[in-house]
Design an enzyme around this catalytic site. Structure first.
Site, short mmCIF file in Angstrom:
data_model
loop_
_atom_site.label_atom_id
_atom_site.label_comp_id
_atom_site.label_asym_id
_atom_site.label_seq_id
_atom_site.Cartn_x
_atom_site.Cartn_y
_atom_site.Cartn_z
N GLN A 28 0.81 -1.22 0.00
CA GLN A 28 0.00 0.00 0.00
C GLN A 28 0.84 1.28 0.00
O GLN A 28 0.33 2.35 -0.30
CB GLN A 28 -0.95 -0.02 1.20
CG GLN A 28 -1.93 -1.18 1.11
CD GLN A 28 -2.88 -1.23 2.29
OE1 GLN A 28 -2.61 -1.92 3.27
NE2 GLN A 28 -3.98 -0.51 2.23
N HIS A 129 1.17 -9.40 4.44
CA HIS A 129 0.06 -8.47 4.29
C HIS A 129 -0.38 -8.49 2.82
O HIS A 129 -0.33 -7.50 2.11
CB HIS A 129 0.45 -7.06 4.76
CG HIS A 129 -0.72 -6.21 5.18
ND1 HIS A 129 -0.82 -5.60 6.41
CD2 HIS A 129 -1.86 -5.87 4.53
CE1 HIS A 129 -1.94 -4.92 6.50
NE2 HIS A 129 -2.60 -5.06 5.36
N ASN A 173 -1.79 -11.07 8.24
CA ASN A 173 -2.76 -9.99 8.42
C ASN A 173 -4.14 -10.36 7.87
O ASN A 173 -4.28 -10.68 6.69
CB ASN A 173 -2.29 -8.72 7.70
CG ASN A 173 -3.28 -7.59 7.88
OD1 ASN A 173 -3.43 -7.07 8.99
ND2 ASN A 173 -3.99 -7.23 6.82
N GLU A 174 -5.14 -10.27 8.72
CA GLU A 174 -6.55 -10.43 8.34
C GLU A 174 -6.81 -11.58 7.37
O GLU A 174 -7.22 -11.37 6.22
CB GLU A 174 -7.10 -9.12 7.76
CG GLU A 174 -7.15 -8.00 8.77
CD GLU A 174 -8.06 -6.85 8.33
OE1 GLU A 174 -8.51 -6.83 7.18
OE2 GLU A 174 -8.33 -5.97 9.18
N TYR A 302 -13.24 -1.81 12.58
CA TYR A 302 -13.60 -0.52 11.98
C TYR A 302 -15.08 -0.16 12.13
O TYR A 302 -15.45 1.00 12.08
CB TYR A 302 -13.27 -0.54 10.49
CG TYR A 302 -11.79 -0.52 10.18
CD1 TYR A 302 -11.13 0.67 9.90
CD2 TYR A 302 -11.04 -1.69 10.20
CE1 TYR A 302 -9.78 0.70 9.63
CE2 TYR A 302 -9.67 -1.67 9.93
CZ TYR A 302 -9.05 -0.48 9.64
OH TYR A 302 -7.70 -0.44 9.38
N GLU A 362 -5.17 -2.20 14.26
CA GLU A 362 -5.67 -1.26 13.25
C GLU A 362 -7.01 -0.71 13.69
O GLU A 362 -7.85 -1.45 14.18
CB GLU A 362 -5.91 -1.93 11.89
CG GLU A 362 -4.69 -2.22 11.07
CD GLU A 362 -5.04 -2.76 9.67
OE1 GLU A 362 -6.12 -2.45 9.15
OE2 GLU A 362 -4.20 -3.48 9.13
N TRP A 408 -4.72 3.03 11.80
CA TRP A 408 -4.55 2.82 10.37
C TRP A 408 -4.94 4.12 9.70
O TRP A 408 -6.10 4.47 9.76
CB TRP A 408 -5.44 1.67 9.84
CG TRP A 408 -5.17 1.47 8.38
CD1 TRP A 408 -5.80 2.10 7.32
CD2 TRP A 408 -4.14 0.65 7.80
NE1 TRP A 408 -5.23 1.72 6.15
CE2 TRP A 408 -4.22 0.83 6.40
CE3 TRP A 408 -3.17 -0.21 8.33
CZ2 TRP A 408 -3.36 0.16 5.52
CZ3 TRP A 408 -2.33 -0.86 7.46
CH2 TRP A 408 -2.43 -0.67 6.06
N GLU A 415 -5.55 1.91 -1.22
CA GLU A 415 -6.54 1.13 -0.48
C GLU A 415 -7.11 0.01 -1.36
O GLU A 415 -8.29 -0.01 -1.68
CB GLU A 415 -7.62 2.07 0.07
CG GLU A 415 -8.77 1.40 0.83
CD GLU A 415 -8.36 0.51 2.01
OE1 GLU A 415 -7.33 0.78 2.65
OE2 GLU A 415 -9.09 -0.46 2.27
N TRP A 416 -6.26 -0.90 -1.76
CA TRP A 416 -6.67 -2.12 -2.48
C TRP A 416 -7.65 -1.81 -3.62
O TRP A 416 -7.37 -0.92 -4.42
CB TRP A 416 -7.21 -3.15 -1.47
CG TRP A 416 -6.27 -3.36 -0.30
CD1 TRP A 416 -6.49 -3.01 0.99
CD2 TRP A 416 -4.94 -3.94 -0.33
NE1 TRP A 416 -5.39 -3.34 1.77
CE2 TRP A 416 -4.43 -3.92 0.98
CE3 TRP A 416 -4.13 -4.50 -1.33
CZ2 TRP A 416 -3.17 -4.40 1.32
CZ3 TRP A 416 -2.87 -4.99 -1.00
CH2 TRP A 416 -2.42 -4.94 0.31
C1 NOJ Z 1 -7.44 -3.75 6.85
C2 NOJ Z 1 -6.17 -4.04 6.13
O1 NOJ Z 1 -5.26 -4.73 6.92
C3 NOJ Z 1 -5.54 -2.81 5.52
O2 NOJ Z 1 -4.64 -3.24 4.55
C4 NOJ Z 1 -6.61 -1.89 4.96
O3 NOJ Z 1 -6.07 -0.83 4.24
C5 NOJ Z 1 -7.44 -1.37 6.11
N1 NOJ Z 1 -8.01 -2.48 6.86
C6 NOJ Z 1 -8.56 -0.43 5.68
O4 NOJ Z 1 -9.43 -1.07 4.84
#
Ligand code: NOJ
Length: 450
Positions: A28, A129, A173-174, A302, A362, A408, A415-416
């Protein structure tokens, strides 16, 4: 001191040992997608395909952290942030995913680590990640059981080269997000779809989490080892039995499926029957190799989701009612702003006996920021962070386990699938010029941490 804003929050309320930090991820921020021998990742490939990312954005340069890391480390210091979470790009140090090692990639992370330590900032490294080496994806990526040994080789290299100076590690990560979005829905890299890909990836990622953690433990005896999970507070839309049951299935999928095997509880198959299909991929000894006694668990929260029963939706029989439909305040991601979610999530994860320490690795928000006269007055983000910190205080008052908070993110970044439009940073980035501007939220955090 000249505080920039009145807020009842005070760092001391959280205790002296409470950890404060900021989180990022290699893909990112780094850019330099093919610099100095780096191999392609699945995200390099995915972002080069038409129609995958909003507005055709890609991350060839991103925030140019690869070249401007020193500027950003100086900014972390200026903001008084003592802990910096970043990830290592697997294909940067192992271009084909396995040996040989790319020495230039190792040198790059050595520079980051040394520069952080010189600035008095503690490095917190995420090993995975989401940027799997593309060479491994051509062999099936996480759907291939071999992925556990590929990942083990990579972890071994990271421990060997960085373990003398990096003491805080997060393995994965996640997992629910990258397997769900990348292997079931196909909206994230590598763009695979379907239940078979998803379940295989789920099982191999969970095996890899435990295998990676064991390698860290053996190679770096004094390491502080964790892994991170995305978690969302789930509520049923009504008190009808059908909605309550649907909410339970969604909660199982989003919040329990990945952590429970790690805690030695197995997959929660009774509450989400589709997980029984995992038995096709679980080999004899696997159940003993899924768990690890982590030093900490990173939770990333979030928002909340509201769920109603929807029998036509395969596997889950449930539907999320969007924030827009519910007419509630939301961020640029379409996520409801609902700070109590953080308290509920903490309460829920505190019920697991096997978690030693919880760190919020985060939390943050994307809002449309405007740079005017050299300033970004992002009052919504400032309040978002403050309101979530209030929830942490409430959790602490109730004696819940929570020992750190990482925002975060440091800067706006890629952002993906949303590209650059969802801005999460404490620091604004002009992506044309790479100019950084500390936002109001960053200035508030700096004062708060001083
Ligand atoms: C989760 C992810 O780990 C991160 O890469 C992403 O940018 C944020 N949340 C926000 O969506």
């Amino acid at each position: 001191m000249n505080k920039i804003e009145n807020s009842f929050l005070n760092k001391n309320q959280f205790g002296e040992d409470f950890l404060w930090g900021v989180s990022t991820a290699a893909f990112q921020i780094e850019g330099a997608h093919d610099a100095d021998g780096k191999g392609s990742s699945i995200w390099d490939v995915f972002t080069s395909q038409k129609g995958k990312i909003k507005n055709g954005h890609h991350a060839i340069t991103a925030c140019d952290f690869y070249n401007s890391y020193q500027t950003d480390i100086d900014l972390i210091r200026e903001l008084n942030i003592p802990n910096f979470r970043f990830s290592i790009s697997w294909p940067r140090i192992m271009p084909t995913g396995v040996h040989p090692v790319n020495q230039a990639g190792i040198e790059y992370y050595n520079k980051i680590i040394d520069s952080l330590l010189a600035a008095g900032i503690e490095p917190w490294v995420t090993l995975y990640h989401w940027d799997l080496p593309h060479a491994l994806e051509t062999k099936g990526g996480w759907t291939n059981r071999e992925s556990v040994s590929w990942f083990s080789q990579y972890v071994d290299v990271c421990a060997q080269y960085f373990g003398d100076r990096v003491k805080n590690w997060m393995v994965i990560n996640e997992p629910s997000v990258f397997t769900g979005a990348g292997y079931f829905l196909g909206i994230h890299a590598p763009g695979k779809k379907g239940i078979t890909n998803y379940l295989k990836a789920m099982h191999h990622v969970t095996l890899a989490t435990a295998a990676g953690a064991k390698i860290l433990r053996n190679k770096i005896p004094d390491a502080n080892i964790g892994t991170t999970f995305s978690c969302t507070h789930i509520e049923p839309a009504t008190q009808n039995q059908k909605d309550i049951e649907a909410a339970k299935r969604v909660d199982t999928l989003l919040n329990r499926t990945f952590i429970e095997p790690i805690l030695g509880l197995g997959y929660p198959q009774a509450d989400l029957p589709v997980l029984k299909k995992l038995n096709n991929y679980i080999l004899e000894d696997d159940l003993n190799n899924l768990s690890f006694d982590f030093d900490f668990i990173g939770l990333q929260c979030y928002t909340r989701e509201v769920v109603k029963a929807a029998m036509l939706i395969p596997y889950i029989g449930a539907e999320l009612i969007s924030a827009e439909k519910r007419n509630v305040i939301s961020t640029d991601m379409g996520w409801e702003v609902y700070p109590p979610a953080l308290y509920h999530v903490l309460k829920k994860f505190n019920e697991y006996k096997g978690i030693k320490k919880i760190i919020i690795t985060e939390n943050g928000a994307a809002f449309p920021d405007l740079l005017t006269n050299g300033k970004v007055y992002d009052i919504k983000r400032t309040h978002y962070i403050q309101d979530h910190l209030e929830q942490i205080l409430k959790a602490k008052k109730d004696s819940l386990n929570v020992e750190g908070y990482f925002v975060w993110s440091l800067t706006d970044n890629f952002e993906w699938a949303e590209g650059y439009n969802a801005r999460f940073g404490l620091i604004h980035v002009d992506f044309e010029t790479q100019q950084r501007t500390i936002k109001h939220s960053g200035l508030w955090f700096k004062d708060f941490l001083s």
